[in-house]
Scaffold this active site. Structure first.
Site, PDB file in Angstrom:
ATOM      1  N   ARG A   1       4.440  33.144  39.647  1.00  0.00           N
ATOM      2  CA  ARG A   1       4.343  33.111  41.103  1.00  0.00           C
ATOM      3  C   ARG A   1       3.211  32.228  41.629  1.00  0.00           C
ATOM      4  NH1 ARG A   1       4.688  38.296  39.654  1.00  0.00           N
ATOM      5  NH2 ARG A   1       2.549  38.798  40.291  1.00  0.00           N
TER       6      ARG A   1
ATOM      7  N   GLU B   1      10.475   9.500  22.637  1.00  0.00           N
ATOM      8  CA  GLU B   1      10.533   8.089  22.258  1.00  0.00           C
ATOM      9  C   GLU B   1      11.672   7.373  22.981  1.00  0.00           C
ATOM     10  OE1 GLU B   1       9.556  10.469  18.447  1.00  0.00           O
ATOM     11  OE2 GLU B   1      10.607  10.757  20.354  1.00  0.00           O
TER      12      GLU B   1
ATOM     13  N   ARG C   1       2.021  32.180  31.681  1.00  0.00           N
ATOM     14  CA  ARG C   1       3.401  32.680  31.747  1.00  0.00           C
ATOM     15  C   ARG C   1       4.398  31.529  31.762  1.00  0.00           C
ATOM     16  NH1 ARG C   1       3.526  37.537  36.268  1.00  0.00           N
ATOM     17  NH2 ARG C   1       2.271  39.057  35.093  1.00  0.00           N
TER      18      ARG C   1
ATOM     19  N   ASP D   1       3.131  50.604  36.254  1.00  0.00           N
ATOM     20  CA  ASP D   1       2.829  49.483  37.144  1.00  0.00           C
ATOM     21  C   ASP D   1       4.049  48.827  37.775  1.00  0.00           C
ATOM     22  OD1 ASP D   1       0.235  49.946  36.394  1.00  0.00           O
ATOM     23  OD2 ASP D   1       0.124  48.257  34.997  1.00  0.00           O
TER      24      ASP D   1
ATOM     25  N   THR E   1       3.155  50.370  30.490  1.00  0.00           N
ATOM     26  CA  THR E   1       2.879  49.433  31.582  1.00  0.00           C
ATOM     27  C   THR E   1       4.050  49.378  32.548  1.00  0.00           C
ATOM     28  OG1 THR E   1       1.418  48.082  30.203  1.00  0.00           O
ATOM     29  CG2 THR E   1       2.404  47.008  32.107  1.00  0.00           C
TER      30      THR E   1
ATOM     31  N   CYS F   1      15.150   9.720  16.284  1.00  0.00           N
ATOM     32  CA  CYS F   1      14.229   8.892  17.071  1.00  0.00           C
ATOM     33  C   CYS F   1      13.619   7.787  16.216  1.00  0.00           C
ATOM     34  CB  CYS F   1      13.130   9.761  17.652  1.00  0.00           C
ATOM     35  SG  CYS F   1      13.728  10.981  18.828  1.00  0.00           S
TER      36      CYS F   1
ATOM     37  N   ALA G   1      -7.310  41.580  30.717  1.00  0.00           N
ATOM     38  CA  ALA G   1      -8.193  41.475  31.877  1.00  0.00           C
ATOM     39  C   ALA G   1      -9.081  42.712  31.934  1.00  0.00           C
ATOM     40  CB  ALA G   1      -7.385  41.341  33.158  1.00  0.00           C
TER      41      ALA G   1
ATOM     42  N   HIS H   1      14.779  12.672  23.588  1.00  0.00           N
ATOM     43  CA  HIS H   1      13.435  12.870  23.065  1.00  0.00           C
ATOM     44  C   HIS H   1      12.470  11.864  23.699  1.00  0.00           C
ATOM     45  CE1 HIS H   1      14.712  15.188  19.188  1.00  0.00           C
ATOM     46  NE2 HIS H   1      15.137  15.754  20.293  1.00  0.00           N
TER      47      HIS H   1
END
Length: 348
Positions: A231, A66, A208, A224, A220, A101, A179, A64
């Protein structure tokens, strides 16, 4: 208050502010890499407020924040100079994959512990309060209780939001990305897959990278043939497979597309009931899901109020830059959209 004392107090305040801003800045790039854990950073200061070391939790099962910061101080022969620890999330108080921690801080030379936000996980919470008492007790401060640090507290809450959503609401944080072209429609020109600028593409791929699941619709996929890989920016080093959920009521998902996505590193799932989507994601340990789908899926999510924040990227007119705006649903238990860290013209 004497002038010298006031100046010292203002100097300390600025050191705390700058330290937390640095901690958040270092933690944001780990969003998506630490799932199902939250992204956390720890900054260690000396008594003058100077930064000594910074620790970041890199992935589930790894030390972790800390522990990383304290170990860096030890290796750099700086441990004796450590005075203040700034942690974006309350140090854990339980034995999980790693020891608590809070106990590591108790055993350290740290005198003060500043905490960005209390841990929403009932299993792990209480480390901050525990540090106030017993042998090796520390002076503990929560930003939530300090109005002058409201901006820093809000950033820590935004950093924690995906994890807090899964823990408190039993569902991940769901972001819709939409979009639109110059006409306000989602369809790209014939022969093109996108119409947005390179800056907008970078923004989309940063998102992403930050999420641990992507949701799309069968329409979709069929129209597509999308890959949904990261990327335009570097992905997390050694990233674990993300979930890729396809809303598909008629079992039309092509097996070849599934295999291609699995070769890309995804865990592909189908879901036939939109109302079951949040629970399906939560059961997989998903903190943050990004919806990249067509108009039909987005309309359904909006109608059923199954989204938490909504990012709209609008194509600019010829010669003009795209615009990116976002909105957050109200009444989300004080959680702050993590989209505050994502801007179209900057890198996290």
């Amino acid at each position: 208050m004497a002038v010298s004392d006031q100046a010292q107090n203002e100097e300390n305040t600025e050191a705390i502010r700058n330290g937390f801003r640095l901690a958040v800045q270092r933690a944001v790039p780990t969003l998506g890499a630490t799932s199902p854990n939250p992204s956390v950073a720890c900054v260690l200061l000396d008594k003058h407020g100077s930064v000594l070391t910074i620790g970041v939790h890199e992935a589930a099962g790894k030390p972790h924040a800390e522990v990383v910061a304290l170990e860096a101080a030890r290796q750099g022969n700086l441990l004796e100079h450590v005075h203040t620890a700034l942690v974006t999330l309350e140090p854990c108080a339980h034995h999980g994959r790693t020891p608590p921690c809070s106990e590591r801080l108790r055993q350290s030379p740290v005198k003060e512990v500043w905490i960005g936000v209390r841990d929403p996980n009932p299993v792990a919470t209480g480390g901050g309060e525990a540090l106030k008492h017993g042998e090796g007790a520390k002076h503990v401060f929560f930003l939530e209780d300090q109005p002058k640090y409201a901006a820093e507290a809000q950033q820590c809450r935004a950093l924690l939001t995906p994890f807090a959503s899964r823990i408190k609401r039993k569902r991940p944080w769901i972001t819709v990305k939409q979009a639109l072209n110059v006409s306000g429609k989602m369809e790209p020109p014939v022969g093109q897959r996108t119409f947005t600028s390179s800056a907008s593409l970078i923004l989309a791929h940063r998102l992403r990278r930050a999420v641990d699941a992507i949701v799309t619709g069968i329409g979709t996929v069929l129209s597509d043939d999308p890959s949904f890989t990261v990327r335009h920016v570097d992905d997390h080093a050694g990233y674990k497979p993300r979930f890729l959920v396809v809303m598909d009521r008629s079992q039309r998902l092509p097996e070849g597309w599934r295999q291609a996505r699995e070769e890309d590193g995804f865990i592909v799932e189908t879901c036939s009931d939109i109302q079951a989507l949040p629970h399906t994601l939560e059961q997989k340990g998903v903190n943050w899901a990004l919806v990249e789908g067509g108009p039909s899926l987005l309309r359904t999510l909006e109608h059923e109020a199954l989204w938490d924040d909504w990012l709209t990227i609008q194509q600019g007119h010829k010669g003009e830059a795209d615009t990116a705006t976002w909105k957050q649903r109200k009444h989300l238990d004080g959680m702050v959209s993590p989209l505050v860290f994502f801007q179209p013209d900057g890198e996290v």
